[in-house]
Design a protein around this motif. Structure first.
Motif, PDB file in Angstrom:
ATOM      1  N   MET A 103      10.294   5.422   2.559  1.00 48.63           N
ATOM      2  CA  MET A 103       8.931   5.197   3.069  1.00 48.63           C
ATOM      3  C   MET A 103       8.757   5.787   4.474  1.00 48.63           C
ATOM      4  O   MET A 103       7.704   6.319   4.804  1.00 48.63           O
ATOM      5  N   ILE A 104       9.794   5.692   5.273  1.00 44.35           N
ATOM      6  CA  ILE A 104       9.741   6.283   6.622  1.00 44.35           C
ATOM      7  C   ILE A 104       9.582   7.801   6.495  1.00 44.35           C
ATOM      8  O   ILE A 104       8.775   8.413   7.189  1.00 44.35           O
ATOM      9  N   GLU A 105      10.328   8.359   5.549  1.00 47.60           N
ATOM     10  CA  GLU A 105      10.269   9.819   5.367  1.00 47.60           C
ATOM     11  C   GLU A 105       8.879  10.260   4.898  1.00 47.60           C
ATOM     12  O   GLU A 105       8.352  11.268   5.365  1.00 47.60           O
ATOM     13  N   VAL A 106       8.288   9.471   3.980  1.00 55.71           N
ATOM     14  CA  VAL A 106       6.935   9.814   3.505  1.00 55.71           C
ATOM     15  C   VAL A 106       5.943   9.716   4.670  1.00 55.71           C
ATOM     16  O   VAL A 106       5.086  10.599   4.850  1.00 55.71           O
ATOM     17  N   ALA A 107       6.067   8.648   5.462  1.00 59.33           N
ATOM     18  CA  ALA A 107       5.153   8.470   6.607  1.00 59.33           C
ATOM     19  C   ALA A 107       5.277   9.648   7.573  1.00 59.33           C
ATOM     20  O   ALA A 107       4.276  10.167   8.082  1.00 59.33           O
ATOM     21  N   ALA A 118       0.881  -1.176   0.000  1.00 58.67           N
ATOM     22  CA  ALA A 118       0.000   0.000   0.000  1.00 58.67           C
ATOM     23  C   ALA A 118       0.915   1.221   0.000  1.00 58.67           C
ATOM     24  O   ALA A 118       1.348   1.681   1.049  1.00 58.67           O
ATOM     25  N   PRO A 119       1.257   1.719  -1.200  1.00 62.11           N
ATOM     26  CA  PRO A 119       2.224   2.832  -1.251  1.00 62.11           C
ATOM     27  C   PRO A 119       1.784   4.017  -0.393  1.00 62.11           C
ATOM     28  O   PRO A 119       0.631   4.450  -0.466  1.00 62.11           O
ATOM     29  N   LEU A 120       2.697   4.494   0.417  1.00 64.84           N
ATOM     30  CA  LEU A 120       2.366   5.558   1.364  1.00 64.84           C
ATOM     31  C   LEU A 120       1.871   6.842   0.689  1.00 64.84           C
ATOM     32  O   LEU A 120       1.054   7.562   1.239  1.00 64.84           O
ATOM     33  N   GLN A 131       3.682   2.848  11.720  1.00 66.30           N
ATOM     34  CA  GLN A 131       4.386   2.344  10.537  1.00 66.30           C
ATOM     35  C   GLN A 131       5.846   2.818  10.526  1.00 66.30           C
ATOM     36  O   GLN A 131       6.765   2.030  10.347  1.00 66.30           O
ATOM     37  N   ALA A 132       6.022   4.122  10.716  1.00 68.31           N
ATOM     38  CA  ALA A 132       7.376   4.691  10.670  1.00 68.31           C
ATOM     39  C   ALA A 132       8.241   4.093  11.778  1.00 68.31           C
ATOM     40  O   ALA A 132       9.402   3.747  11.563  1.00 68.31           O
ATOM     41  N   LEU A 160      17.976  -2.907   2.550  1.00 68.59           N
ATOM     42  CA  LEU A 160      16.692  -2.645   3.202  1.00 68.59           C
ATOM     43  C   LEU A 160      16.498  -1.143   3.453  1.00 68.59           C
ATOM     44  O   LEU A 160      15.401  -0.601   3.279  1.00 68.59           O
ATOM     45  N   ALA A 161      17.590  -0.481   3.835  1.00 71.93           N
ATOM     46  CA  ALA A 161      17.508   0.966   4.090  1.00 71.93           C
ATOM     47  C   ALA A 161      17.120   1.733   2.823  1.00 71.93           C
ATOM     48  O   ALA A 161      16.341   2.689   2.889  1.00 71.93           O
ATOM     49  N   LYS A 162      17.642   1.273   1.667  1.00 69.99           N
ATOM     50  CA  LYS A 162      17.293   1.938   0.396  1.00 69.99           C
ATOM     51  C   LYS A 162      15.792   1.882   0.139  1.00 69.99           C
ATOM     52  O   LYS A 162      15.213   2.790  -0.435  1.00 69.99           O
ATOM     53  N   GLN A 163      15.168   0.779   0.572  1.00 72.34           N
ATOM     54  CA  GLN A 163      13.724   0.625   0.367  1.00 72.34           C
ATOM     55  C   GLN A 163      12.927   1.354   1.451  1.00 72.34           C
ATOM     56  O   GLN A 163      11.939   2.019   1.167  1.00 72.34           O
TER      57      GLN A 163
END
Lengths: 176, 78
Positions: A98-102, A24-26, A129-130, A91-94
């Motif tokens: 997403m953490i930043e968007v959240a 579910a893209p953020l 999530q983040a 994993l960090a690249k992925q």
């Protein structure tokens, strides 16, 4: 003494994390129903709970035989550290984007056209999530550092140079 | 020492600076001398993403620091 068998289980968990996070893209989550967001947060938290004991098993798989053979165990630990570093970096690249968007969505949520209660629920779920994604990356990092401490334990020699004067220490380091 | 020798020159200088600060005063601001969870080791900060692994040992002369390793320690919680 071989490469830890549990490493493949860790790779599978890592792939699951990425799949769940991508499912579910953020960027579109501000329109997503809160239940969908909450499910995603729960799935990531469950994977986090599985990764912790898997990393502990990997450590145990390496530590016991490595301690038994002393310095001879260092090449295997080097290999495991390198592998964990590569996994953490991939994993960090992925996850980091997403953490930043959240985090961005969470901080802008109160300006959106939603009822106050809905906004609060969205903020809490985005925080979960983040937090879970961050904790997963930290687990990989801390697992690698625990392995580094194990390597240091095997490598430390009693004849290491000792310094009581910082200037002598500096002069020694300059030569290396 | 093999790991220190293999560091990039820029990182090497930061590690050296951190280790010298530790030898002068472990409470130096910015050094962030703290224990590593789940191990007897401590860490100090060389830069934002690079730490040095340290062990505190005791002998008849008192306590001393043993510099053990250094590596990336990315901070993911911003």
């Amino acid at each position: 003494m071989g490469f830890p068998a549990q490493m493949s289980a860790l790779s599978e968990l890592e792939h699951e994390v990425v799949e769940v996070a991508r499912a579910a893209p953020l960027e579109r989550e501000e329109q997503a129903p809160i239940e969908v967001l909450a499910e995603k947060a729960k799935a990531i938290e469950q994977l986090l709970a599985k990764i912790k004991p898997t990393l502990a098993s990997i450590f145990a798989e390496v530590a016991e035989p490595a301690k038994a053979v002393g310095i001879m165990g260092v090449p295997l630990i080097d290999e495991v550290i390198e592998h964990l570093a590569a996994r953490e970096s991939a994993l960090a690249k992925q996850l980091v984007p997403m953490i930043e968007v959240a985090q961005t969505l969470r901080s802008t949520m109160f300006g959106r056209n939603l009822r106050r209660e809905e906004k609060t629920r969205h903020v809490l779920v985005l925080e979960r999530q983040a937090k879970a994604m961050t904790a997963i990356l930290e687990l990989f990092r801390d697992g690698r550092w625990r392995m580094m401490a194990l390597r240091a334990e095997l490598e430390l020699a009693d004849d290491s140079p000792a310094f009581s004067d910082p200037k002598e220490l500096e002069a020694y380091l300059d030569k290396l | 020492m093999r790991l220190y020798r293999g560091l990039d020159p820029g990182i090497k200088a930061q590690v050296k600076s951190a280790v010298i600060k530790l030898s002068k005063d472990p409470n130096t601001k910015g050094l962030r001398f703290k224990p590593l969870e789940g191990s007897p080791y401590w860490s100090i900060r060389a830069n934002d993403n690079f730490r040095v692994l340290v062990l505190i040992r005791e002998d008849v002369g008192g306590s001393y620091y043993l510099v053990a390793d250094a590596g990336n320690h990315d901070i993911y919680d911003h």
